[in-house]
Write a protein that holds these residues in place. Structure first.
Motif, PDB file in Angstrom:
ATOM      1  N   TYR A 166      -0.942  -2.927   9.190  1.00 63.40           N
ATOM      2  CA  TYR A 166      -1.721  -2.181   8.187  1.00 63.40           C
ATOM      3  C   TYR A 166      -2.432  -0.992   8.840  1.00 63.40           C
ATOM      4  CZ  TYR A 166      -4.929  -1.526   4.221  1.00 63.40           C
ATOM      5  OH  TYR A 166      -5.639  -1.015   3.164  1.00 63.40           O
ATOM      6  N   LYS A 167      -3.071  -1.245   9.986  1.00 61.10           N
ATOM      7  CA  LYS A 167      -3.773  -0.181  10.707  1.00 61.10           C
ATOM      8  C   LYS A 167      -2.813   0.932  11.119  1.00 61.10           C
ATOM      9  CE  LYS A 167      -6.456   0.698  14.933  1.00 61.10           C
ATOM     10  NZ  LYS A 167      -7.031   0.082  16.165  1.00 61.10           N
ATOM     11  N   ASP A 168      -1.658   0.550  11.634  1.00 60.71           N
ATOM     12  CA  ASP A 168      -0.662   1.526  12.060  1.00 60.71           C
ATOM     13  C   ASP A 168      -0.228   2.402  10.878  1.00 60.71           C
ATOM     14  OD1 ASP A 168       1.282   2.582  14.044  1.00 60.71           O
ATOM     15  OD2 ASP A 168       2.754   1.679  12.701  1.00 60.71           O
ATOM     16  N   THR A 169      -0.100   1.797   9.694  1.00 57.41           N
ATOM     17  CA  THR A 169       0.298   2.549   8.501  1.00 57.41           C
ATOM     18  C   THR A 169      -0.795   3.527   8.082  1.00 57.41           C
ATOM     19  OG1 THR A 169       1.591   0.623   7.792  1.00 57.41           O
ATOM     20  CG2 THR A 169       1.190   2.332   6.151  1.00 57.41           C
ATOM     21  N   VAL A 170      -2.059   3.092   8.160  1.00 60.80           N
ATOM     22  CA  VAL A 170      -3.180   3.993   7.853  1.00 60.80           C
ATOM     23  C   VAL A 170      -3.120   5.224   8.743  1.00 60.80           C
ATOM     24  CG1 VAL A 170      -5.689   4.276   7.912  1.00 60.80           C
ATOM     25  CG2 VAL A 170      -4.705   2.139   7.050  1.00 60.80           C
ATOM     26  N   LEU A 171      -2.971   5.012  10.046  1.00 59.69           N
ATOM     27  CA  LEU A 171      -3.007   6.119  10.996  1.00 59.69           C
ATOM     28  C   LEU A 171      -1.780   7.015  10.880  1.00 59.69           C
ATOM     29  CD1 LEU A 171      -4.419   4.197  14.098  1.00 59.69           C
ATOM     30  CD2 LEU A 171      -5.659   5.591  12.428  1.00 59.69           C
ATOM     31  N   LYS A 172      -0.613   6.435  10.607  1.00 58.04           N
ATOM     32  CA  LYS A 172       0.598   7.234  10.442  1.00 58.04           C
ATOM     33  C   LYS A 172       0.469   8.219   9.288  1.00 58.04           C
ATOM     34  CE  LYS A 172       4.363   4.360  12.270  1.00 58.04           C
ATOM     35  NZ  LYS A 172       5.531   3.528  11.886  1.00 58.04           N
ATOM     36  N   ASN A 173      -0.311   7.805   8.287  1.00 59.09           N
ATOM     37  CA  ASN A 173      -0.448   8.635   7.098  1.00 59.09           C
ATOM     38  C   ASN A 173      -1.751   9.432   7.087  1.00 59.09           C
ATOM     39  OD1 ASN A 173       2.000   8.009   5.319  1.00 59.09           O
ATOM     40  ND2 ASN A 173       1.314   5.975   5.952  1.00 59.09           N
ATOM     41  N   LYS A 174      -2.319   9.589   8.319  1.00 53.71           N
ATOM     42  CA  LYS A 174      -3.446  10.499   8.558  1.00 53.71           C
ATOM     43  C   LYS A 174      -4.708  10.150   7.764  1.00 53.71           C
ATOM     44  CE  LYS A 174      -0.280  14.254   9.741  1.00 53.71           C
ATOM     45  NZ  LYS A 174      -0.274  13.844  11.142  1.00 53.71           N
ATOM     46  N   ALA A 175      -4.885   8.851   7.505  1.00 54.94           N
ATOM     47  CA  ALA A 175      -6.159   8.370   6.973  1.00 54.94           C
ATOM     48  C   ALA A 175      -6.923   7.765   8.152  1.00 54.94           C
ATOM     49  CB  ALA A 175      -5.933   7.344   5.874  1.00 54.94           C
ATOM     50  N   SER A 176      -8.137   7.269   7.912  1.00 63.45           N
ATOM     51  CA  SER A 176      -8.953   6.804   9.030  1.00 63.45           C
ATOM     52  C   SER A 176      -9.294   5.319   8.911  1.00 63.45           C
ATOM     53  CB  SER A 176     -10.246   7.621   9.120  1.00 63.45           C
ATOM     54  OG  SER A 176     -11.031   7.418   7.963  1.00 63.45           O
ATOM     55  N   VAL A 177      -9.390   4.680  10.068  1.00 63.86           N
ATOM     56  CA  VAL A 177      -9.831   3.288  10.162  1.00 63.86           C
ATOM     57  C   VAL A 177     -11.246   3.307  10.723  1.00 63.86           C
ATOM     58  CG1 VAL A 177      -9.413   1.037  11.211  1.00 63.86           C
ATOM     59  CG2 VAL A 177      -7.471   2.456  10.525  1.00 63.86           C
ATOM     60  N   GLY A 178     -12.218   3.089   9.850  1.00 65.89           N
ATOM     61  CA  GLY A 178     -13.613   3.137  10.281  1.00 65.89           C
ATOM     62  C   GLY A 178     -14.093   1.857  10.930  1.00 65.89           C
ATOM     63  N   TYR A 179     -13.325   0.773  10.737  1.00 64.44           N
ATOM     64  CA  TYR A 179     -13.777  -0.526  11.245  1.00 64.44           C
ATOM     65  C   TYR A 179     -12.561  -1.435  11.384  1.00 64.44           C
ATOM     66  CZ  TYR A 179     -17.282  -4.318  11.687  1.00 64.44           C
ATOM     67  OH  TYR A 179     -18.095  -5.343  12.137  1.00 64.44           O
ATOM     68  N   PHE A 180     -12.458  -2.113  12.523  1.00 65.18           N
ATOM     69  CA  PHE A 180     -11.338  -3.021  12.780  1.00 65.18           C
ATOM     70  C   PHE A 180     -11.839  -4.153  13.661  1.00 65.18           C
ATOM     71  CE2 PHE A 180      -7.681  -4.644  15.066  1.00 65.18           C
ATOM     72  CZ  PHE A 180      -6.662  -4.660  14.121  1.00 65.18           C
ATOM     73  N   ARG A 181     -11.809  -5.380  13.145  1.00 63.20           N
ATOM     74  CA  ARG A 181     -12.263  -6.497  13.964  1.00 63.20           C
ATOM     75  C   ARG A 181     -11.796  -7.830  13.378  1.00 63.20           C
ATOM     76  NH1 ARG A 181     -18.259  -8.578  13.960  1.00 63.20           N
ATOM     77  NH2 ARG A 181     -17.049 -10.448  14.477  1.00 63.20           N
ATOM     78  N   SER A 182     -11.841  -8.855  14.227  1.00 66.23           N
ATOM     79  CA  SER A 182     -11.519 -10.213  13.787  1.00 66.23           C
ATOM     80  C   SER A 182     -12.797 -10.950  13.411  1.00 66.23           C
ATOM     81  CB  SER A 182     -10.804 -10.968  14.913  1.00 66.23           C
ATOM     82  OG  SER A 182     -11.681 -11.151  16.018  1.00 66.23           O
ATOM     83  N   VAL A 183     -12.633 -12.022  12.639  1.00 69.58           N
ATOM     84  CA  VAL A 183     -13.757 -12.889  12.304  1.00 69.58           C
ATOM     85  C   VAL A 183     -13.352 -14.327  12.614  1.00 69.58           C
ATOM     86  CG1 VAL A 183     -14.686 -11.360  10.537  1.00 69.58           C
ATOM     87  CG2 VAL A 183     -13.017 -13.091   9.879  1.00 69.58           C
ATOM     88  N   ASP A 184     -14.283 -15.099  13.102  1.00 69.11           N
ATOM     89  CA  ASP A 184     -13.997 -16.484  13.432  1.00 69.11           C
ATOM     90  C   ASP A 184     -13.540 -17.244  12.192  1.00 69.11           C
ATOM     91  OD1 ASP A 184     -14.493 -18.650  15.686  1.00 69.11           O
ATOM     92  OD2 ASP A 184     -15.201 -19.503  13.781  1.00 69.11           O
TER      93      ASP A 184
END
Length: 366
Positions: A166-184
């Motif tokens: 999903y993140k890779d698709t966001v970046l490929k299409n020149k949008a931004s990922v403001g937050y990326f993390r895992s949760v327990d």
């Protein structure tokens, strides 16, 4: 003398029968005989092969159920005239597939199998990674979303892979990922994360993880007025999600591999009518097993019977199936899947069909 003539006549008749016998080829099905899902799909395979055998004069297709047990690999290797394999193929079968090199394997489910270097594996159904990519492309192209937060449940390799796709698709299409993390996996309180997302003014939250956590994140996001759309994997297509997420479920989006009614897939309507005389045609894998069998038939009708020629046919040809245009690349991955986008409204999962302009925008996305 009469006895001799009778014997000669019998031998001639037997010889003619032998000469006229059609070659028989086997399509294998991996499954659990105790599973209703496996049984129903195997019945679907039976109906499809029966229909083909009534129409073709050059060969006959038969089915073979391969029980999902410790003898699976040996049983597959010892089966004569086996030309293809499909069925309920899961992540646990990776070691099985690593031992099969010369027989085309068709994946008809969304379960993710991280086998990218096998030239005989053909993914005809979108994986959960593919569905995440499709969702992201719709959100950017159709919904005009630009700032994303991505969360995923820790400790599950597939959830991590989905989040990364999903993140890779966001970046490929020149949008931004403001937050990326895992949760327990045990975490239930997401207030600090959601407050941070509100500060970052993200407009879309995507969560790859457990449905229980998806409902809590959606619920708390609405309560804290984060102001972001909530989206997730297809597990939220569940009445329990709506019940637990409450108002947070409203407007949540996801994608599925099929439209809400399989009867909208025109090419398989007559098959569904026959199948539904004894079964309920709601299994999302049905369209993909339908297309699998018809693709095999197409290649056999072109004389591509040997396994090498069959694999060559699968890569070089394009097919118009019930699930749309089917074209495989050299890795056995399908080039494109039709988008089936859903939004939760009230207590319903509404199919949001893309119009022609929206589809054009979607297919231009990377």
């Amino acid at each position: 003398m009469k006895v001799k003539m009778v014997l000669i006549t019998i031998l001639v008749m037997l010889s003619n029968i032998t000469l006229e016998a059609k070659p028989t080829y086997t399509i294998g099905f991996i499954g659990n005989s105790l599973s209703t899902n496996s049984s129903n799909l195997y019945d679907a395979l039976s109906l499809l092969l029966e229909d083909i055998n009534k129409k073709t004069e050059n060969y006959e297709l038969q089915k073979k159920f391969f029980e999902d047990d410790e003898n699976l690999v040996d049983n597959i290797k010892h089966e004569k005239n086996l030309i293809a394999i499909t069925g309920i193929i899961l992540e646990k079968h990776k070691k099985v597939l690593e031992n099969i090199d010369d027989i085309p394997v068709f994946l008809i489910g969304t379960e993710y199998l991280s086998i990218d270097d096998k030239k005989n594996i053909f993914r005809i159904a979108p994986s959960n990674l593919d569905l995440a990519r499709i969702l992201c492309r719709i959100q950017i192209s159709v919904l005009q979303k630009r700032n994303f937060a991505i969360l995923y449940t820790d400790g599950y390799d597939e959830f991590l892979k989905i989040a990364e796709a999903y993140k890779d698709t966001v970046l490929k299409n020149k949008a931004s990922v403001g937050y990326f993390r895992s949760v327990d996996a045990e975490r239930k309180d997401f207030e600090t994360i959601l407050i941070r997302l509100r500060e970052l003014k993200v407009n879309t939250i995507f969560f790859a993880g457990l449905m229980e956590q998806a409902s809590l994140i959606a619920k708390q996001s609405r309560e804290l007025n984060v102001g972001a759309d909530f989206s997730s994997i297809s597990d939220i297509c569940n009445k329990e999600f709506i019940k637990k997420a409450k108002d947070g479920s409203q407007g949540a989006h996801f994608v599925l591999s099929v439209p809400p009614s399989l009867y909208s897939l025109k090419k398989m309507r007559s098959f569904l009518e026959k199948y539904n005389e004894t079964h309920k045609g709601t299994d999302a894998k049905l369209p993909f097993i339908f297309d699998t069998v018809n693709i095999i038939q197409y290649c056999l009708d072109k004389g591509k019977i040997e396994s090498g020629l069959l694999k060559e046919c699968l890569i070089t040809e394009e097919f118009e199936g019930a699930t749309g245009n089917i074209k495989f690349n050299e890795k056995g991955l399908r080039v494109a899947y039709p988008p089936y986008f859903y939004v939760i409204r009230g207590k319903e999962f509404l199919y949001r069909k893309l119009n022609a302009k929206e589809k054009d925008l979607f297919y231009k996305m990377r």
